[in-house]
Design a protein around this motif. Structure first.
Motif, mmCIF file in Angstrom:
data_model
loop_
_atom_site.group_PDB
_atom_site.id
_atom_site.type_symbol
_atom_site.label_atom_id
_atom_site.label_comp_id
_atom_site.label_asym_id
_atom_site.label_seq_id
_atom_site.Cartn_x
_atom_site.Cartn_y
_atom_site.Cartn_z
ATOM 1 N N GLU A 84 0.659 -1.069 0.020
ATOM 2 C CA GLU A 84 0.125 0.304 0.183
ATOM 3 C C GLU A 84 0.713 1.316 0.427
ATOM 4 O OE1 GLU A 84 -3.667 1.082 -0.049
ATOM 5 O OE2 GLU A 84 -3.503 -1.215 -0.845
ATOM 6 N N LYS B 102 2.094 1.650 -3.378
ATOM 7 C CA LYS B 102 1.448 2.023 -4.590
ATOM 8 C C LYS B 102 0.549 3.600 -3.978
ATOM 9 C CE LYS B 102 -2.746 0.366 -3.530
ATOM 10 N NZ LYS B 102 -4.418 0.099 -3.255
ATOM 11 N N CYS C 122 0.590 6.415 -6.901
ATOM 12 C CA CYS C 122 -0.850 7.295 -7.205
ATOM 13 C C CYS C 122 -0.470 8.915 -6.852
ATOM 14 C CB CYS C 122 -1.412 6.273 -6.028
ATOM 15 S SG CYS C 122 -1.978 4.663 -7.552
ATOM 16 N N TRP D 155 -1.168 11.069 -12.567
ATOM 17 C CA TRP D 155 -1.528 9.912 -11.920
ATOM 18 C C TRP D 155 -3.282 9.447 -12.648
ATOM 19 C CZ3 TRP D 155 -1.135 5.070 -12.290
ATOM 20 C CH2 TRP D 155 -2.420 4.235 -11.735
ATOM 21 N N PHE E 35 8.050 5.617 -6.401
ATOM 22 C CA PHE E 35 7.681 4.092 -6.073
ATOM 23 C C PHE E 35 9.249 3.121 -5.669
ATOM 24 C CE2 PHE E 35 6.631 -0.223 -6.908
ATOM 25 C CZ PHE E 35 5.790 -0.558 -6.924
ATOM 26 N N LEU F 105 0.579 -1.599 -11.071
ATOM 27 C CA LEU F 105 -0.643 -1.815 -9.865
ATOM 28 C C LEU F 105 -1.798 -2.782 -10.372
ATOM 29 C CD1 LEU F 105 -1.286 2.000 -9.798
ATOM 30 C CD2 LEU F 105 0.084 0.469 -8.380
ATOM 31 N N LEU G 269 0.843 -5.518 -8.285
ATOM 32 C CA LEU G 269 0.412 -5.462 -7.110
ATOM 33 C C LEU G 269 -0.997 -5.884 -6.577
ATOM 34 C CD1 LEU G 269 1.881 -2.314 -5.282
ATOM 35 C CD2 LEU G 269 0.258 -2.751 -4.778
ATOM 36 N N GLN H 77 -1.043 -8.392 -3.694
ATOM 37 C CA GLN H 77 -1.653 -8.089 -2.212
ATOM 38 C C GLN H 77 -2.530 -9.812 -2.161
ATOM 39 O OE1 GLN H 77 -3.207 -4.250 -2.802
ATOM 40 N NE2 GLN H 77 -1.647 -3.252 -0.648
#
Length: 339
Positions: free
Chosen positions: A169, A172, A176, A181, A197, A245, A248, A252
């Protein structure tokens, strides 16, 4: 990119665990070596988070435990890595931020179609891999327990821990926060976000000991700032933000018990793994700690817990970083393949 770096297997409209469908899905892969007449020399090496089948070539070679002269190596690419179906190469209406959630279950279901239906392989001698690739090795063994004979996940886990989720998180959020973005609908790469990042990630990829003992100098960096700038450029030049993402999100939601087989019963999923397994964490890995693997091994019927101590942390497994890790990895692989 050379045209022979990978091949593409067309999956058609591919149903996902979420209930959505990935339209005209494509799975990129490469093979190395020759399939034996008895089809018993198959090794599957999935890709890690910022990896491709080309990057996986650092884990095998002449004289190594995995050797193309003796093994038939299949290296399938994760959805979202820019080679398989990804936000960056999928047409509307599933392009960019509209790309659906792809979970580990989906990746392995696609790989199973490639290996069994397309390549005609019924048994896999070993599934191994670093980080997210190792997570896929657990998933393979739980999802297709009768097909996989051995697994060796290194610096990985069978289920993403809460702490690991929170780490992700953080990176990310850094990405973002870029004003360009625009919810993933960017006209040009969100450069500030990609750089952030990379900088945040650099603090997690190596251990505290790595920085205390200035081991970054062994990589050719004169300062921490040089190291972080290198991580900035790696993410800026090498990766599409939406692709990062999507993978990612796969990371997750990684959980071998997700799906219809085990319905969220994690211990049941672990106990259903028939494959011989060597779990090889790095003791100084900041987001795949050995404690998680030790717990997993208690519930797996044929698992050996074999941690390796290295100040390189999660990046101990990156080819060329820690010679001792590479040597122990080959020892562990040989042991599994000889049983």
């Amino acid at each position: 990119m050379a045209v022979d770096e990978f091949r593409t297997f067309d999956l058609g409209d591919f149903p996902l665990l979420s209930g959505q469908v990935l339209h005209d899905a494509k799975l990129a892969y490469q093979t190395y070596g020759t399939l034996s007449a008895t089809r018993d020399n198959v090794i599957v090496l999935p890709t890690f988070y910022t990896g491709t089948n080309t990057r996986n070539e650092g884990f095998f070679g002449p004289g190594r435990a995995i050797d193309p002269s003796r093994h038939f190596i299949v290296s399938p690419n994760l959805f979202g890595n820019g080679r398989s179906s990804s936000p960056s190469n999928t047409p509307s209406p599933q392009d960019g931020p509209r790309f659906p959630l792809v979970q580990m279950w989906d990746n392995i279901a696609a790989q199973h179609r490639l290996i069994q239906d397309h390549l005609g392989i019924e048994k896999i001698a070993l599934v191994a891999g670093w980080s997210m690739a190792g997570c896929q090795s657990y998933q393979w063994a739980a999802q297709y327990p009768d097909m996989v004979q051995a697994i060796l996940p290194f610096c990985a886990s069978a289920k993403t821990s809460t702490h690991n989720f929170v780490f992700l998180e953080g990176v990310k959020a850094a990405l973002c926060a870029d004003q360009n973005w625009n919810g993933g609908n960017y006209d040009s790469p969100p450069e500030a976000g990609l750089k952030a990042f990379g900088r945040v990630y650099a603090g997690w990829a190596f251990s505290q000991t790595f920085y205390r003992e200035r081991l970054y100098e062994q990589l050719g960096f004169r300062s921490i700032e040089e190291l972080m700038q290198d991580w900035e450029q790696d993410h800026l030049q090498g990766w599409d933000a939406n692709n990062l993402l999507v993978k990612l999100a796969t990371w997750q939601t990684s959980d071998i018990s997700a799906g219809p087989l085990y319905k969220g019963d994690f211990k049941l999923a672990l106990s259903a793994i028939k494959a011989r397994a060597t779990l090889m964490p790095c003791t100084q890995d900041l987001y795949f700690p050995p404690e998680d693997n030790e717990i997993e091994a208690r519930h797996m019927p044929n698992a050996i817990f074999r941690p390796y101590d290295s100040p390189w942390g999660h990046c101990a497994a990156n080819p060329g970083n820690d010679k001792g890790f590479t040597e122990q990895l080959d020892v562990n692989i040989r042991e599994l393949l000889e049983e």
